[in-house]
Scaffold this active site. Sequence first.
Site, PDB file in Angstrom:
ATOM      1  N   PRO A   9       0.799  -1.227   0.000  1.00  0.00           N
ATOM      2  CA  PRO A   9       0.000   0.000   0.000  1.00  0.00           C
ATOM      3  C   PRO A   9       0.837   1.285   0.000  1.00  0.00           C
ATOM      4  CG  PRO A   9      -0.128  -1.127   2.123  1.00  0.00           C
ATOM      5  CD  PRO A   9       0.518  -2.077   1.167  1.00  0.00           C
ATOM      6  N   ASN A  10       0.389   2.198  -0.823  1.00  0.00           N
ATOM      7  CA  ASN A  10       0.955   3.559  -0.931  1.00  0.00           C
ATOM      8  C   ASN A  10       2.305   3.613  -1.650  1.00  0.00           C
ATOM      9  OD1 ASN A  10      -1.197   4.898   0.586  1.00  0.00           O
ATOM     10  ND2 ASN A  10      -0.395   3.762   2.323  1.00  0.00           N
ATOM     11  N   ARG A  17       4.073  11.088  -1.928  1.00  0.00           N
ATOM     12  CA  ARG A  17       3.962  10.912  -0.474  1.00  0.00           C
ATOM     13  C   ARG A  17       5.312  11.240   0.204  1.00  0.00           C
ATOM     14  NH1 ARG A  17       4.558   4.465   1.077  1.00  0.00           N
ATOM     15  NH2 ARG A  17       4.051   5.301   3.145  1.00  0.00           N
ATOM     16  N   TYR A  22      10.615   9.294   1.175  1.00  0.00           N
ATOM     17  CA  TYR A  22      10.573   8.342   0.053  1.00  0.00           C
ATOM     18  C   TYR A  22      11.136   8.896  -1.250  1.00  0.00           C
ATOM     19  CZ  TYR A  22       7.680   5.784   3.337  1.00  0.00           C
ATOM     20  OH  TYR A  22       7.234   5.136   4.458  1.00  0.00           O
ATOM     21  N   ASN A  73       8.084  -5.550  -1.094  1.00  0.00           N
ATOM     22  CA  ASN A  73       8.022  -4.441  -0.143  1.00  0.00           C
ATOM     23  C   ASN A  73       6.570  -4.400   0.328  1.00  0.00           C
ATOM     24  OD1 ASN A  73       7.846  -2.119   1.305  1.00  0.00           O
ATOM     25  ND2 ASN A  73       8.874  -0.812  -0.196  1.00  0.00           N
ATOM     26  N   ALA A  76       3.175  -0.831   4.647  1.00  0.00           N
ATOM     27  CA  ALA A  76       2.633  -0.816   6.021  1.00  0.00           C
ATOM     28  C   ALA A  76       2.226  -2.208   6.506  1.00  0.00           C
ATOM     29  CB  ALA A  76       1.446   0.137   6.103  1.00  0.00           C
ATOM     30  N   GLU A  97      12.964  -9.202   1.181  1.00  0.00           N
ATOM     31  CA  GLU A  97      12.175  -8.038   1.610  1.00  0.00           C
ATOM     32  C   GLU A  97      12.970  -6.762   1.342  1.00  0.00           C
ATOM     33  OE1 GLU A  97      11.896  -8.035   5.866  1.00  0.00           O
ATOM     34  OE2 GLU A  97      10.214  -6.636   5.919  1.00  0.00           O
ATOM     35  N   HIS A  99      12.788  -2.354   1.791  1.00  0.00           N
ATOM     36  CA  HIS A  99      12.128  -1.121   2.229  1.00  0.00           C
ATOM     37  C   HIS A  99      12.918   0.065   1.716  1.00  0.00           C
ATOM     38  CE1 HIS A  99       9.280  -3.222   4.695  1.00  0.00           C
ATOM     39  NE2 HIS A  99      10.274  -3.972   5.112  1.00  0.00           N
ATOM     40  N   ARG A 106      13.280   4.393  12.241  1.00  0.00           N
ATOM     41  CA  ARG A 106      12.001   5.103  12.325  1.00  0.00           C
ATOM     42  C   ARG A 106      11.227   4.681  13.591  1.00  0.00           C
ATOM     43  NH1 ARG A 106       9.120   5.054   6.628  1.00  0.00           N
ATOM     44  NH2 ARG A 106       7.863   6.625   7.707  1.00  0.00           N
TER      45      ARG A 106
HETATM   46  C1  DQA Z   1       8.131   1.149   3.655  1.00  0.00           C
HETATM   47  C2  DQA Z   1       8.264   1.328   5.174  1.00  0.00           C
HETATM   48  C3  DQA Z   1       6.932   1.058   5.868  1.00  0.00           C
HETATM   49  O1  DQA Z   1       7.078   1.226   7.275  1.00  0.00           O
HETATM   50  C4  DQA Z   1       5.889   2.030   5.371  1.00  0.00           C
HETATM   51  O2  DQA Z   1       4.640   1.749   5.957  1.00  0.00           O
HETATM   52  C5  DQA Z   1       5.799   2.087   3.885  1.00  0.00           C
HETATM   53  C6  DQA Z   1       7.017   1.988   3.090  1.00  0.00           C
HETATM   54  C7  DQA Z   1       9.424   1.527   2.916  1.00  0.00           C
HETATM   55  O3  DQA Z   1       9.551   1.133   1.747  1.00  0.00           O
HETATM   56  O4  DQA Z   1      10.272   2.233   3.467  1.00  0.00           O
HETATM   57  O5  DQA Z   1       4.727   2.300   3.329  1.00  0.00           O
HETATM   58  O6  DQA Z   1       7.889  -0.230   3.397  1.00  0.00           O
END
Ligand code: DQA
Length: 143
Positions: A9-10, A17, A22, A73, A76, A97, A99, A106
């Site tokens: 998501p996102n 965002r 990011y 990835n 959230a 994985e 990120h 964080r």
């Molecule tokens: C994320 C880190 C997560 O904590 C966050 O909710 C994201 C992006 C990252 O790529 O840094 O949406 O996965």
Amino acid sequence: MKIKVINGPNINMIGIREPAIYGSRTYKDLIEFITKCANENIVDVDFFQSNSEGDIVTEIQSCYQTFDAIVINPAAYTHTSVAILDALKAVAIPAVEVHLSKVSEREAFRQLSYPGMYCEKTYVGYGFDGYKMAIEYLVEKYK
Ligand code: DQA
């Protein structure tokens, strides 16, 4: 070798965002970046992005016997989703994985990763390069 790249998501909102976290590059830029990296490593790459946990679970299930590896990835859902962890365990495909941000520096609620309990490796805080590192790791180990 066929690799599925799954973004949660996102991630489709990167470039818009929280640019301080990011960056300014978009999801389309990310697809182009990973495609170039896949071409350089002579692997097939297929992309999936969803804002829905169930759709991500279904996509992981669809990788069974069709993909050799998964780069994920979970965004959230990283910090909440036992369902994504269970789907990865169910298909038992090698997974890495990624990120974009340095989650380790964080908030406390980002310190737990359920999918990370299955993934062989986690690349955190390298931005787009984390996906490249994930593909290179999988190519080196499984191709
Ligand atoms: C994320 C880190 C997560 O904590 C966050 O909710 C994201 C992006 C990252 O790529 O840094 O949406 O996965």
